[in-house]
Design an enzyme around this catalytic site. Structure first.
Site, PDB file in Angstrom:
ATOM      1  N   HIS A 164       0.997   6.952   1.967  1.00 45.99           N
ATOM      2  CA  HIS A 164       2.141   7.263   2.816  1.00 45.99           C
ATOM      3  C   HIS A 164       2.719   8.629   2.425  1.00 45.99           C
ATOM      4  O   HIS A 164       2.498   9.101   1.310  1.00 45.99           O
ATOM      5  CB  HIS A 164       3.256   6.221   2.619  1.00 45.99           C
ATOM      6  CG  HIS A 164       2.932   4.856   3.137  1.00 45.99           C
ATOM      7  ND1 HIS A 164       2.887   3.739   2.336  1.00 45.99           N
ATOM      8  CD2 HIS A 164       2.653   4.419   4.397  1.00 45.99           C
ATOM      9  CE1 HIS A 164       2.597   2.678   3.071  1.00 45.99           C
ATOM     10  NE2 HIS A 164       2.452   3.060   4.318  1.00 45.99           N
ATOM     11  N   CYS A 250       9.214   1.734  -1.952  1.00 43.30           N
ATOM     12  CA  CYS A 250       8.654   0.712  -1.044  1.00 43.30           C
ATOM     13  C   CYS A 250       9.134  -0.697  -1.368  1.00 43.30           C
ATOM     14  O   CYS A 250       8.936  -1.609  -0.575  1.00 43.30           O
ATOM     15  CB  CYS A 250       7.147   0.785  -1.014  1.00 43.30           C
ATOM     16  SG  CYS A 250       6.391   0.646  -2.594  1.00 43.30           S
TER      17      CYS A 250
HETATM   18  C1  CIR Z   1      -0.385  -1.468   1.488  1.00 46.91           C
HETATM   19  O1  CIR Z   1      -1.534  -1.008   1.342  1.00 46.91           O
HETATM   20  O2  CIR Z   1       0.163  -1.520   2.577  1.00 46.91           O
HETATM   21  C2  CIR Z   1       0.339  -2.002   0.280  1.00 46.91           C
HETATM   22  N1  CIR Z   1      -0.607  -2.537  -0.653  1.00 46.91           N
HETATM   23  C3  CIR Z   1       1.161  -0.927  -0.376  1.00 46.91           C
HETATM   24  C4  CIR Z   1       2.317  -0.475   0.467  1.00 46.91           C
HETATM   25  C5  CIR Z   1       3.193   0.493  -0.240  1.00 46.91           C
HETATM   26  N2  CIR Z   1       4.292   0.866   0.587  1.00 46.91           N
HETATM   27  C6  CIR Z   1       4.967   1.985   0.451  1.00 46.91           C
HETATM   28  O3  CIR Z   1       4.657   2.800  -0.386  1.00 46.91           O
HETATM   29  N3  CIR Z   1       5.961   2.208   1.295  1.00 46.91           N
END
Ligand code: CIR
Length: 263
Positions: A164, A250
């Protein structure tokens, strides 16, 4: 409008199914350890004066602790509910929307676009939106429509490395960001941001809570660099969340006080 610590934050429990979370490297992850790290994260938010609401873990959604991707908080009264780019993550949204809807007006992402909250970096009245493997032009345009109604403008930028946009750049203080070399540095500078460049990937995602800034223990160089800048840092171990490609921002959805905005 002032940048301040959030008035409240929503966090979400870590399910045992976190062992099956999406991740780029097939490393084993330990849900119990991740759970205790999220518990410490919630404790630090509370210590910074934030009212924290913990939503229950959802075993059907291995990635649901990464709650930031399900919404974008636009101001003290309004949230934009996303459609995450990963199909497996879409069922995470409804329970979060239900909780947000008790305290905020909700605007849903209409149409076919996708957007993860982790791709949205607020800089003053601008929402910098990363076009990534999870967020597309249509998702950014839908956010742009909702944002305009509350006086915010969306600017898009391609995300190169990193899952992201906020995997590679986050806010430290008003007008100042910490960024990895793979971040869109020119775009950030064009928007008037002062950029503190760091070479630790885990260092680029910090969480500013007013004066106090949370930094991962996996980024000791970033911690030292920010301390030299006079930033009051709290180090926190989120290494079990890093294994699932997550970091500090996140793990929460943050709501500013009226008249303020927050990271
Ligand atoms: C994913 O791949 O969607 C999750 N394992 C990690 C999401 C992390 N989100 C973020 O940094 N906003």
């Amino acid at each position: 409008m002032d940048l301040a610590a959030p008035a409240r934050a929503f966090v979400r429990g870590v399910p045992a199914s976190y062992a099956r979370c999406l991740r780029r490297e097939p490393v084993p992850v330990d849900p119990a350890r991740a759970r205790s790290q999220v518990g410490e994260y919630a404790r630090l938010l509370r210590a910074a004066g934030v009212a924290v609401e913990e939503l229950p873990a959802d075993e059907a959604c291995p990635d649901s602790c990464f709650i930031e991707d399900t919404a974008v908080i636009l101001d003290a009264k309004t949230a934009f509910v996303t459609r995450p780019g990963a199909l497996s993550r879409r069922p995470e949204v409804a329970p979060v929307a239900l909780a947000l809807g008790r305290v905020l007006w909700l605007v849903a992402l209409e149409g076919e676009g996708t957007l993860d909250g982790g791709d949205v970096l607020r800089l003053g009245d601008t929402l910098l939106v990363g076009l990534s493997e999870r967020t597309d032009e249509a998702g950014a345009a839908a956010l742009g429509g909702a944002a305009r109604r509350v006086g915010l403008e969306v600017v898009t930028v391609p995300v190169g490395e990193g899952l992201h946009l906020k995997s590679v750049v986050t806010l430290v203080a008003p007008g100042c960001v910490v960024a990895h070399e793979s971040a869109p540095l020119d775009a950030l500078r064009r928007l008037g941001a002062r950029v503190i460049e760091v070479d630790e990937p885990a260092g680029a995602n910090v969480l500013a809570l007013g004066r106090v800034v949370l930094v991962s223990t996996a980024a000791p160089g970033t911690r030292a660099r920010l301390e030299r800048e006079g930033v009051e840092v709290r180090a926190i171990d989120v290494t079990e969340l890093h294994k699932g490609d997550g970091a500090l921002t996140c793990l929460s959805l943050r709501v500013p006080a009226p008249g303020c905005w927050c990271a």
